[in-house]
Write an enzyme that holds these catalytic residues in place. Structure first.
Site, PDB file in Angstrom:
ATOM      1  N   GLY A 102       0.810  -1.207   0.000  1.00  9.63           N
ATOM      2  CA  GLY A 102       0.000   0.000   0.000  1.00  9.63           C
ATOM      3  C   GLY A 102       0.845   1.260   0.000  1.00  9.63           C
ATOM      4  N   LYS A 122       9.718   2.984   0.071  1.00  9.36           N
ATOM      5  CA  LYS A 122       8.613   2.953   1.032  1.00  9.36           C
ATOM      6  C   LYS A 122       8.163   4.383   1.261  1.00  9.36           C
ATOM      7  CE  LYS A 122       7.323   0.862   5.445  1.00  9.36           C
ATOM      8  NZ  LYS A 122       7.783  -0.050   6.506  1.00  9.36           N
ATOM      9  N   GLY A 135      -0.461   6.028   1.046  1.00  8.37           N
ATOM     10  CA  GLY A 135       0.748   5.513   0.409  1.00  8.37           C
ATOM     11  C   GLY A 135       2.020   6.237   0.803  1.00  8.37           C
ATOM     12  N   ASP A 269       1.551 -10.909   6.894  1.00  8.04           N
ATOM     13  CA  ASP A 269       2.003 -10.066   5.783  1.00  8.04           C
ATOM     14  C   ASP A 269       3.338  -9.407   6.123  1.00  8.04           C
ATOM     15  OD1 ASP A 269       0.078  -8.833   7.651  1.00  8.04           O
ATOM     16  OD2 ASP A 269       0.643  -6.974   6.687  1.00  8.04           O
TER      17      ASP A 269
HETATM   18  P1  AMP Z   1       1.911  -2.723   8.192  1.00  4.59           P
HETATM   19  O1  AMP Z   1       1.186  -3.072   9.449  1.00  4.59           O
HETATM   20  O2  AMP Z   1       2.697  -1.449   8.254  1.00  4.59           O
HETATM   21  O3  AMP Z   1       2.748  -3.847   7.694  1.00  4.59           O
HETATM   22  O4  AMP Z   1       0.799  -2.418   7.088  1.00  4.59           O
HETATM   23  C1  AMP Z   1      -0.294  -3.259   6.835  1.00  4.59           C
HETATM   24  C2  AMP Z   1      -0.882  -2.933   5.496  1.00  4.59           C
HETATM   25  O5  AMP Z   1      -1.308  -1.571   5.458  1.00  4.59           O
HETATM   26  C3  AMP Z   1       0.070  -3.111   4.328  1.00  4.59           C
HETATM   27  O6  AMP Z   1      -0.661  -3.613   3.256  1.00  4.59           O
HETATM   28  C4  AMP Z   1       0.547  -1.710   4.068  1.00  4.59           C
HETATM   29  O7  AMP Z   1       0.958  -1.547   2.733  1.00  4.59           O
HETATM   30  C5  AMP Z   1      -0.688  -0.887   4.373  1.00  4.59           C
HETATM   31  N1  AMP Z   1      -0.349   0.480   4.768  1.00  4.59           N
HETATM   32  C6  AMP Z   1       0.210   0.894   5.922  1.00  4.59           C
HETATM   33  N2  AMP Z   1       0.387   2.226   5.919  1.00  4.59           N
HETATM   34  C7  AMP Z   1      -0.074   2.679   4.745  1.00  4.59           C
HETATM   35  C8  AMP Z   1      -0.177   3.971   4.130  1.00  4.59           C
HETATM   36  N3  AMP Z   1       0.241   5.077   4.730  1.00  4.59           N
HETATM   37  N4  AMP Z   1      -0.702   4.036   2.898  1.00  4.59           N
HETATM   38  C9  AMP Z   1      -1.139   2.933   2.254  1.00  4.59           C
HETATM   39  N5  AMP Z   1      -1.080   1.706   2.781  1.00  4.59           N
HETATM   40  C10 AMP Z   1      -0.555   1.571   4.004  1.00  4.59           C
HETATM   41 MG    MG Z   2       3.666  -4.607   6.397  1.00  8.27          MG
END
Ligand code: AMP
Ligand code: MG
Length: 520
Positions: A102, A122, A135, A269
């Site tokens: 994301g 990132k 994003g 994930d």
């Molecule tokens: P994480 O817990 O950081 O591994 O994120 C879990 C999911 O949320 C993943 O699919 C990330 O890509 C998405 N995600 C986290 N933060 C963002 C953001 N600011 N914009 C878009 N997607 C996000």
């Molecule tokens: Mg993640």
């Protein structure tokens, strides 16, 4: 800047046929093509010289406009097609469906010195997987990922790497503690590097959609590319592959336990198929040795991902991966044997790692008791994990009454060390001295061995926060200082002794130091 660019991932795996950037469910594909966002005013903050070298770049390359533009997403290198990966995941124990990159965008692959690396940004803008978010990434989380992934590498912990840290020049809105007080923060972009960014969830999403065809394509690609020693993919190789993933993940998590790293969000994930530490979010480092500690405020209630549970959580996650691989194998026995072996090895390897932390070179049946009693002692009153193990290497078995003196500075509140606590410790030091007497290793070698597994310097939560506070004011010196300090975490660095210290009291309850959220 001359890079040996490859694209094994996109050339061998199916792409999402839709190329616009709308949020959507992506089926029958492993990734979607996407273009990074143009940034307002990109500015490099730091570049890892080790990673430049690893990728075949020079420090001069890093000073070029092209480097800045490529690693902030403003220029797409000719002949490359950036993409976001599709994956799902179990979040906090529940299937969450499609997640995906994301806020990560893969740029291209580089081959150098016979190694293949994927380069990823990132925080470079929206992708089809951004769901309700933007994003983007903020400076605070980017500094944390940048410093910690390189520090982990130098600690000898399997990890993804980081090449660069840059400001985007854009402002990003964040509600740090999810309490309805959003504020603008500086946007930033980290370029991350890994042989692969595939996660357990990359396989789970395909299995959840009963897309066995794409699942097989992805597993075969993964085996051929990253587990080639297993030979041509077939049912037997799939089980072997699962076993390799299990053993690599175990190796990783035992290293975490050794250095006191708490990942914070061990959702499927966020577990790498290569057993690398990935996705540095609300992670933290143990200060007081506390198996129940988690830095992640989102997990404060259940403490699912607390320090002491990490090896068991890897096993839980491996069950989910086993379920995802099952359609290719259609026989549970082999997968179950791998899981049973993990459960057994988890205890064996943990014990072996703990033996190394207290300098034992031989094995005795009762070592587990000695180590359990040590862990119990460590929890009698707040005792700094890094300091206590480091100082323990000065313990002299001939003089066990000195033990308490040696570890004295690891106690957060010396007044809390009651006579009863002292007695417990002294008893432990007696048993430890007896045990050392039966160990063939010399005192000198013991100390050297201990100092090579018990780091002197780790990225304590408050250290990262100090670097972030300065960086938010435009001062990046501390980022550079910490980056350099943490290149030699096991060395004595007398000039930097101030970082070999307990967390200061002001940091005990400060946001960012003891409380972190996923919102970054
Ligand atoms: P994480 O817990 O950081 O591994 O994120 C879990 C999911 O949320 C993943 O699919 C990330 O890509 C998405 N995600 C986290 N933060 C963002 C953001 N600011 N914009 C878009 N997607 C996000
Ligand atoms: Mg993640």
């Amino acid at each position: 800047m001359k890079l040996n660019i490859k694209n094994t991932f996109t050339s061998q795996l199916p792409a999402d046929p839709i190329t616009d950037n709308s949020r959507r469910q992506v089926t029958k594909a492993c990734y979607s093509f996407v273009t990074p966002k143009q940034t307002a005013k990109p500015e490099l903050i730091h570049v890892s010289p080790e990673m430049l070298d690893t990728l075949g770049m020079s420090e001069n390359d890093a000073k070029t406009k092209q480097f800045l533009n490529v690693f902030t997403g403003n220029t797409v290198m000719e002949g490359t097609t950036p993409y976001a990966m599709c994956y799902g995941g179990h979040q906090f124990g529940h299937w969450a469906g499609q997640l995906g990159d994301g806020r990560a965008i893969n740029l291209f692959e580089v081959e150098h010195n016979n190694k293949n690396w994927k380069l990823q940004l990132k925080g470079a803008g929206e992708t089809p997987y951004s769901r309700t978010a933007d994003g983007l990434a903020v400076l605070r989380s980017s500094v944390r990922e940048y410093l910690c992934s390189e520090a982990m590498y130098h600690l000898g912990v399997p990890t993804t790497r980081a090449l660069s840290l840059a400001l985007s020049g854009d402002q990003v809105l964040r509600d740090v503690m999810y309490n309805g007080n959003p504020d603008y923060e500086k946007g930033a972009i980290v370029s991350r590097i890994s042989p692969s960014f595939l996660r357990f969830g990359s396989f789970e999403i395909l299995a959840s959609r009963q897309d066995t065809e794409t699942l097989k394509t992805l597993v075969d690609y993964t085996i051929n590319t990253h587990f080639a020693h297993l030979g041509p993919p077939n049912k037997q190789a799939y089980v072997q592959f699962f076993n390799d993933v299990a053993m690599r993940s175990l190796d990783m998590v035992i290293h975490w336990q050794r250095v006191g790293f708490v990942h914070g969000v061990m959702n499927t994930d966020n577990l790498s198929i290569l057993g690398l530490t990935i996705d540095y979010g609300p992670y933290g480092w143990l200060e007081g040795f506390e198996p129940g500690w988690t830095p992640n405020t989102t997990d404060n209630q259940n403490k699912r991902y607390q320090y002491g549970s990490q090896p068991d959580i890897v096993l839980w996650n491996l069950y989910q991966l086993a379920n995802a691989l099952y359609p290719l194998i259609e026989e549970a026995e082999g997968l179950e044997a791998v899981l049973a072996n993990y459960a057994e090895q988890k205890d064996i390897q943990y014990l072996q790692m703990m033996r190394s932390k207290i300098g034992l070179s031989s094995e005795e049946q009762l070592d587990a008791n000695l180590i359990q009693e040590l862990e119990d002692c460590l929890q009698l009153t707040e005792t700094d994990m890094t300091i206590v193990f480091r100082n323990l290497s000065d313990f002299d078995g001939a003089n066990p009454t000195n033990g308490l003196q040696i570890i004295r500075e690891s106690f957060y509140d010396i007044k809390a060390v009651t006579e009863a606590i002292k007695d417990r410790w002294n008893l432990w030091f007696d048993s430890y001295a007896d045990r050392l007497e039966r160990d063939p290793i010399s005192a000198k070698a013991k100390k050297e061995n201990m100092n090579s597994v018990n780091p002197k310097y780790v990225l304590r939560n408050y250290m990262a926060q100090l670097a972030i506070d300065d960086a938010n004011k435009g001062d990046y010196k501390l980022i550079d200082d910490l980056f350099n300090l943490l290149k030699q975490p096991y060395a004595e660095q007398p000039k930097h002794e101030k970082w070999f210290a307990k967390r200061p009291e002001w940091a005990r309850h400060k946001v960012g130091c003891s409380m972190l959220s996923c919102s970054s």
